[in-house]
Write an enzyme that holds these catalytic residues in place. Sequence first.
Site, PDB file in Angstrom:
ATOM      1  N   ILE A 200       0.928  -1.152  -0.154  1.00 15.51           N
ATOM      2  CA  ILE A 200       0.016   0.181   0.074  1.00 15.51           C
ATOM      3  C   ILE A 200       0.719   1.225   0.023  1.00 15.51           C
ATOM      4  O   ILE A 200       2.009   1.117   0.641  1.00 15.51           O
ATOM      5  CB  ILE A 200      -1.011  -0.282   1.342  1.00 15.51           C
ATOM      6  N   CYS A 201       0.208   2.250  -0.839  1.00 12.32           N
ATOM      7  CA  CYS A 201       0.982   3.710  -0.625  1.00 12.32           C
ATOM      8  C   CYS A 201       0.034   4.713  -0.413  1.00 12.32           C
ATOM      9  O   CYS A 201      -1.171   4.198   0.150  1.00 12.32           O
ATOM     10  CB  CYS A 201       1.769   3.951  -2.019  1.00 12.32           C
ATOM     11  N   ARG A 202       0.043   5.874  -0.900  1.00 16.06           N
ATOM     12  CA  ARG A 202      -1.068   7.047  -0.702  1.00 16.06           C
ATOM     13  C   ARG A 202      -2.286   6.670  -1.849  1.00 16.06           C
ATOM     14  O   ARG A 202      -3.337   6.508  -1.239  1.00 16.06           O
ATOM     15  CB  ARG A 202      -0.296   8.206  -0.986  1.00 16.06           C
TER      16      ARG A 202
ATOM     17  N   GLY B 260      -1.784   4.185  -4.715  1.00 15.13           N
ATOM     18  CA  GLY B 260      -1.638   3.042  -5.751  1.00 15.13           C
ATOM     19  C   GLY B 260      -0.517   3.023  -6.648  1.00 15.13           C
ATOM     20  O   GLY B 260      -0.195   1.848  -7.003  1.00 15.13           O
TER      21      GLY B 260
ATOM     22  N   MET C 182      -3.891   4.152   0.858  1.00 14.28           N
ATOM     23  CA  MET C 182      -4.265   4.657   2.007  1.00 14.28           C
ATOM     24  C   MET C 182      -5.435   5.769   2.037  1.00 14.28           C
ATOM     25  O   MET C 182      -6.186   5.826   2.936  1.00 14.28           O
ATOM     26  CB  MET C 182      -3.112   5.279   2.835  1.00 14.28           C
TER      27      MET C 182
END
Length: 108
Positions: free
Chosen positions: A59-61, A63, A87
Amino acid sequence: MSESESVSIESIADNSTVLDVREDYEWEAGHIDGAVHIPMEQIPARLDELDPDTDLHVICRTGGRSQRVTQWLVANGYSAVNVNGGMGAWLEAGRPMVSDTNQPPTVL
């Protein structure tokens, strides 16, 4: 690189292993309690911290970074899926988060 699998926020179980590849300041502002944090550019150097037999939910901010990391991990023999929406989607879904800033958790 080959296409990697993506999953929705709703498909992540409480006991899933989540790998957060955002920068330190993003992690400190808000993250999933119990997630593993390795910023994207540190993944190759810290690969031995990850279990290749564990299903990783990356996961990141939003995708983008997690998609690239997922593709790289899969190409290197790891079991990894990208988390759609990152996120931002986690926050919108009302899933629990914690922060390291003494402020309510948020997504930067």
